[in-house]
Design an enzyme around this catalytic site. Structure first.
Site, PDB file in Angstrom:
ATOM      1  N   ARG A  32       0.776  -1.235   0.000  1.00 16.92           N
ATOM      2  CA  ARG A  32       0.000   0.000   0.000  1.00 16.92           C
ATOM      3  C   ARG A  32       0.810   1.288   0.000  1.00 16.92           C
ATOM      4  O   ARG A  32       0.243   2.367  -0.116  1.00 16.92           O
ATOM      5  CB  ARG A  32      -0.958  -0.002   1.209  1.00 16.92           C
ATOM      6  N   GLN A  98       1.603 -11.342   8.426  1.00 18.14           N
ATOM      7  CA  GLN A  98       0.735 -11.311   7.249  1.00 18.14           C
ATOM      8  C   GLN A  98       1.486 -11.771   6.007  1.00 18.14           C
ATOM      9  O   GLN A  98       0.871 -12.039   4.973  1.00 18.14           O
ATOM     10  CB  GLN A  98       0.231  -9.885   7.002  1.00 18.14           C
ATOM     11  N   ASP A 101       5.960 -14.827   2.362  1.00 20.17           N
ATOM     12  CA  ASP A 101       7.264 -15.078   1.736  1.00 20.17           C
ATOM     13  C   ASP A 101       8.147 -16.074   2.487  1.00 20.17           C
ATOM     14  O   ASP A 101       9.218 -16.437   2.019  1.00 20.17           O
ATOM     15  CB  ASP A 101       8.029 -13.759   1.566  1.00 20.17           C
ATOM     16  N   HIS A 116      -1.768 -15.390   6.874  1.00 23.80           N
ATOM     17  CA  HIS A 116      -2.316 -15.484   5.522  1.00 23.80           C
ATOM     18  C   HIS A 116      -1.704 -16.639   4.731  1.00 23.80           C
ATOM     19  O   HIS A 116      -1.776 -16.653   3.501  1.00 23.80           O
ATOM     20  CB  HIS A 116      -2.096 -14.164   4.767  1.00 23.80           C
ATOM     21  N   SER A 186       0.600  -1.433   7.795  1.00 32.89           N
ATOM     22  CA  SER A 186      -0.310  -0.293   7.885  1.00 32.89           C
ATOM     23  C   SER A 186      -1.389  -0.543   8.923  1.00 32.89           C
ATOM     24  O   SER A 186      -2.070   0.371   9.369  1.00 32.89           O
ATOM     25  CB  SER A 186      -0.975  -0.039   6.527  1.00 32.89           C
TER      26      SER A 186
END
Length: 233
Positions: A32, A98, A101, A116, A186
């Site tokens: 974002r 979150q 990777d 996630h 964020s």
């Protein structure tokens, strides 16, 4: 920094809540911020749709192209943030991330909740369930034996629910913590951002981010690049 060091030293159980900003020093774009994945205008659909279950099923070719071009960074290496978090959490805590990777695990962290999921484990055909290596998936999304669509790992797509085990483990991690450190996120994506509702009233909380997250006054806000902060720990 001195206050942060003291909080970590005194804590009995540290829970890290991390987002894409933790992996940007490793060369993985975030979502974002300016120049992030969600700010690009290269594609016909918004990124939220590109990364949706609906797109996977209806346009597997478009979904595959987007994921391969923007999500896979197999050569990325853990940075100082991942390494310091691994060191601290292995001693007394857990990392709830979150990120998809696997860099926290690659850094040696043993207690990681991938909220996630991730892009590398359990890549499988939606028709027969056969599993594939990520290198095979990068080359082709089709399972030619049964004409099935191959799905990228355990990653939670838009339109899908969080794995109940991951959700439960994340809630426990926050409930058990006497120190919560939010870094590189964020903190706008739910249900991840809602995890702090399970914070103990006695737990201390620190937010490390380039932009102030606007959390309540009880939170120690460090407005800085997380890599700079963890390099000083």
């Amino acid at each position: 920094m001195e206050e942060l060091k003291e909080l970590i030293d005194q804590a009995h159980y540290v829970t890290f809540l991390t987002g894409a900003g933790v992996s940007t020093p490793s060369g993985i774009p975030d979502y974002r911020s300016k120049g992030g994945l969600y700010k690009r205008e290269k594609y016909d659909f918004p990124p939220e749709y590109m990364l949706s279950h609906d797109n996977l099923v209806k346009h597997p070719d478009i979904f595959h192209q987007f994921v391969v071009e923007n999500m896979y960074f197999p050569d990325a290496e853990p940075n100082i943030i991942h390494k310091k978090m691994a060191e601290i959490s292995n001693e007394k805590g857990v990392i709830v991330t979150q990120n998809v990777d696997k860099l926290h695990t690659k850094a040696g962290a043993k207690n990681v909740v991938e909220f996630h999921g991730n892009l590398y484990d359990h890549i499988h055909c939606l028709k027969c369930g056969k599993e594939f290596d990520y290198k095979e998936y990068i080359k082709d999304y089709r399972h030619h034996e049964d004409d099935g669509i191959i799905r990228p790992g355990t990653t939670v797509l838009y339109g899908e629910g969080i794995d109940p085990t991951n959700l439960n483990d994340a809630v426990k991690a926050v409930e058990n913590a006497d120190l919560i450190i939010v870094a590189g996120t964020s903190f706008k994506v739910y249900p991840f951002a809602g995890l702090i509702a399970y914070r103990s009233p006695e737990a201390k909380m620190v937010a490390i981010n380039k932009e102030n997250l606007g959390l309540d006054e009880s939170v120690l806000a460090i407005t800085d690049d997380a890599a700079n902060v963890f390099d000083q720990l």
